[in-house]
Enzyme design. Structure first.
Site, PDB file in Angstrom:
ATOM      1  N   ASP A  51       0.833  -1.195   0.000  1.00 47.23           N
ATOM      2  CA  ASP A  51       0.000   0.000   0.000  1.00 47.23           C
ATOM      3  C   ASP A  51       0.875   1.255   0.000  1.00 47.23           C
ATOM      4  OD1 ASP A  51      -1.773   2.052   0.435  1.00 47.23           O
ATOM      5  OD2 ASP A  51      -2.369   1.414   2.443  1.00 47.23           O
ATOM      6  N   GLU A 130      30.486  12.800   4.875  1.00 50.20           N
ATOM      7  CA  GLU A 130      31.026  12.709   6.231  1.00 50.20           C
ATOM      8  C   GLU A 130      29.926  13.063   7.230  1.00 50.20           C
ATOM      9  OE1 GLU A 130      34.273  15.456   6.268  1.00 50.20           O
ATOM     10  OE2 GLU A 130      35.600  14.165   5.102  1.00 50.20           O
ATOM     11  N   GLU A 132      28.015  13.646  10.531  1.00 48.60           N
ATOM     12  CA  GLU A 132      28.238  13.805  11.965  1.00 48.60           C
ATOM     13  C   GLU A 132      26.943  13.510  12.708  1.00 48.60           C
ATOM     14  OE1 GLU A 132      31.595  17.364  11.463  1.00 48.60           O
ATOM     15  OE2 GLU A 132      29.502  17.858  11.892  1.00 48.60           O
ATOM     16  N   GLU A 212      33.750  14.605  17.719  1.00 48.22           N
ATOM     17  CA  GLU A 212      33.697  15.867  16.984  1.00 48.22           C
ATOM     18  C   GLU A 212      33.769  17.047  17.945  1.00 48.22           C
ATOM     19  OE1 GLU A 212      33.774  17.862  14.554  1.00 48.22           O
ATOM     20  OE2 GLU A 212      34.269  16.444  12.959  1.00 48.22           O
ATOM     21  N   GLU A 220      31.924  11.563  14.678  1.00 50.37           N
ATOM     22  CA  GLU A 220      31.972  11.384  13.220  1.00 50.37           C
ATOM     23  C   GLU A 220      32.667  10.069  12.915  1.00 50.37           C
ATOM     24  OE1 GLU A 220      34.360  13.339   9.472  1.00 50.37           O
ATOM     25  OE2 GLU A 220      33.305  14.736  10.804  1.00 50.37           O
ATOM     26  N   HIS A 269      29.707  16.986   5.152  1.00 51.69           N
ATOM     27  CA  HIS A 269      30.506  17.428   4.011  1.00 51.69           C
ATOM     28  C   HIS A 269      30.493  16.341   2.936  1.00 51.69           C
ATOM     29  CE1 HIS A 269      32.959  19.583   7.383  1.00 51.69           C
ATOM     30  NE2 HIS A 269      31.781  20.171   7.166  1.00 51.69           N
ATOM     31  N   ARG A 339      38.625  26.014   5.237  1.00 52.59           N
ATOM     32  CA  ARG A 339      37.396  25.421   5.761  1.00 52.59           C
ATOM     33  C   ARG A 339      36.303  26.443   6.050  1.00 52.59           C
ATOM     34  NH1 ARG A 339      41.027  21.367   6.836  1.00 52.59           N
ATOM     35  NH2 ARG A 339      40.151  19.259   6.975  1.00 52.59           N
ATOM     36  N   GLU A 357      34.975  19.281  -2.250  1.00 54.99           N
ATOM     37  CA  GLU A 357      34.257  19.030  -0.995  1.00 54.99           C
ATOM     38  C   GLU A 357      33.244  20.145  -0.767  1.00 54.99           C
ATOM     39  OE1 GLU A 357      35.033  18.743   3.854  1.00 54.99           O
ATOM     40  OE2 GLU A 357      36.631  19.379   2.505  1.00 54.99           O
ATOM     41  N   ARG A 359      30.650  21.683   1.690  1.00 59.30           N
ATOM     42  CA  ARG A 359      30.575  21.589   3.142  1.00 59.30           C
ATOM     43  C   ARG A 359      29.232  22.057   3.715  1.00 59.30           C
ATOM     44  NH1 ARG A 359      35.350  21.048   5.666  1.00 59.30           N
ATOM     45  NH2 ARG A 359      34.850  22.466   7.390  1.00 59.30           N
TER      46      ARG A 359
END
Length: 469
Positions: A51, A130, A132, A212, A220, A269, A339, A357, A359
């Protein structure tokens, strides 16, 4: 594995139950179980009816019949069920047309991979998220007509430094003090190690695990990158295992981005690269060792970032983390090693390791949809040669207000993200990867089930601010 090999696998492992898992529209695994006596090679061809009207964001009740077809390549032993149980991830089909269901997130991810190959640009898109998460000892919450509260607790929480614990031994990481103290301050190493062992038992390749930044049990665990659909599957197994290992140890895990005020939230990330014939197409001699193709891919993500937020940061809570000037990268700039930029180019001398990457995303997202949307944005950048502009190598958090005016931001709220998706989604429709039906339903569901209820409810802080007005 082939269907025949799955049947043999079940026999070899003494399987007594078969568990069929699939993802609802929003991103939560659903499942049902059959005894092994009901399972055969024919199951992979005939499928199992169910369903669809009871699944969030799916079929209306007058057109509810759906068909579930197991994917034999995904069969694994479930590490948590008492009776030997084999789990298989499934695809959803229309029982009449036998076509893939447009709102099945895994089908959307499969179409994204097919579209990538059809362009001739690349044959594989790799993703390395990645995620967390927080590990808590207790969680309580309620929202009713006259009451609203939440309370989370952790033996690691800095707020418990003065609590009577008979005895309180201290060793509690302070606010933003959780990155990387050893035990006993890091009290979760045994729990994370157990999580890693179970993750590896289902075939997952784990590269590292650690505490972390935040107090109160933020962790993480990093997994090896994989192709789009496979990583979508892996992310679902990851969440399932992390939560269940925590529960059997008397703890609870949340992947919501911002469960604590005043400390770091949980991001996810996403490392990305395109490959063809075994060659990394993102490796080159440009900025950060990237190719021109990689630069255009970045340009596509930057152009569509606000709309992408509807899938990469799909909860109202996501925007408690995405606040300018704090820890989360909200500034749409790219940089080598930096970063504070939303897009970072990790440093590596190995051409195979060259990647982008992003973030901004967080782990509340539906991985299949988030990865597919990111790929489509990147491909739009490549196809239209979208220039991302110059890199920003300064510490963005240290820029003056005048300098920051020149740096665009991601969406500021879920409502903002949905508005931008409404205005900017043509790039997602290429190759029929996302459909208008999916876009419209996503926006409708999120507004009705999340944006409006959150917007209409008073919060405890509002009482502190306004009760005596």
């Amino acid at each position: 594995m082939t269907p025949r090999e799955v049947v043999e696998f079940a026999k070899e492992n003494g399987v007594r139950m078969v568990d069929y898992k699939f993802l609802d529209f929003i991103g939560t695994w659903q499942h049902f179980t059959q005894p092994i006596s009901e399972f055969s090679e024919d199951t992979f061809e005939e499928g199992i009816g169910f369903d669809g009207s009871s699944i969030r964001g799916w079929q209306p009740i007058h057109n509810s019949d759906m068909l579930l077809l197991p994917d034999p390549t995904t069969a694994k032993m479930d590490p948590f069920v008492a009776y030997p149980t084999m789990s298989i991830i499934c695809n959803i089909f229309d029982p009449i047309t036998r076509e893939g269901y447009s709102r099945d997130p895994r089908f959307i991810a499969k179409k994204a991979e097919a579209y990538l190959k059809s362009t001739g640009i690349a044959d594989t898109a790799y993703f390395g998220p990645e995620p967390e998460f927080f590990v808590f000892d207790d969680v309580r919450f309620s929202s009713s007509i006259n009451e609203s509260f939440y309370c989370v607790d952790s033996s690691e929480g800095s707020w418990n430094s003065g609590r009577e614990e008979y005895p309180n031994l201290g060793y509690k990481p302070g606010t933003k003090g959780g990155y990387f103290p050893c035990a006993p301050t890091d009290s979760l190493i045994d729990l994370r190690n157990e999580m890693v062992q179970v993750l590896e038992s289902v075939g997952m390749r784990i590269e590292a695990s650690h505490h972390e930044v935040a107090t109160g049990g933020q962790c993480e665990i990093d997994m090896r990158f994989d192709s789009l659909v496979s990583m979508g599957d892996t992310l679902q197994w990851f969440k399932y295992i992390i939560k269940n290992v925590a529960v059997r140890n008397g703890k609870t895990v949340t992947f919501m981005p911002k469960p604590l005020f005043g400390d770091n939230g949980s991001g996810m990330h996403c490392h990305q690269s395109l490959w063809k014939d075994g060659e990394n197409l993102f490796a080159g001699d440009g900025y950060g060792g990237l190719s021109k193709m990689a630069m255009y891919y970045i340009g596509g993500i930057m152009k569509h970032a606000k709309a992408l937020c509807a899938f990469t940061n799909p909860s109202s809570n996501s925007y408690k983390r995405l606040v300018p000037g704090y820890e989360a990268p909200v500034n749409l700039a790219y940089s080598n090693r930096n970063r504070s930029a939303a897009i970072r180019i990790p440093t590596t001398n190995n051409p195979k390791g060259k990647r982008v990457e992003y973030r901004t995303p967080d782990p509340s997202c539906n991985g299949y949809l988030a990865f597919a949307a990111l790929l489509m944005a990147g491909l739009d950048g490549i196809e239209n040669k979208i220039d991302p502009g110059q890199p920003l190598d300064k510490d963005i958090y240290g820029l003056s207000p005048e300098e920051l005016k020149e740096v665009p931001n991601v969406a500021t709220s879920l409502e903002d993200a949905l508005y931008n998706l409404e205005q900017d989604h043509d790039f997602l429709l290429k190759g029929d990867v996302f459909t208008i039906d999916v876009i419209d339903k996503w926006i409708e569901y999120k507004r009705e089930a999340e944006v409006d209820p959150v917007r209409m409810r008073p919060t405890p802080l509002e009482f502190a601010l306004y009760y005596d007005c």
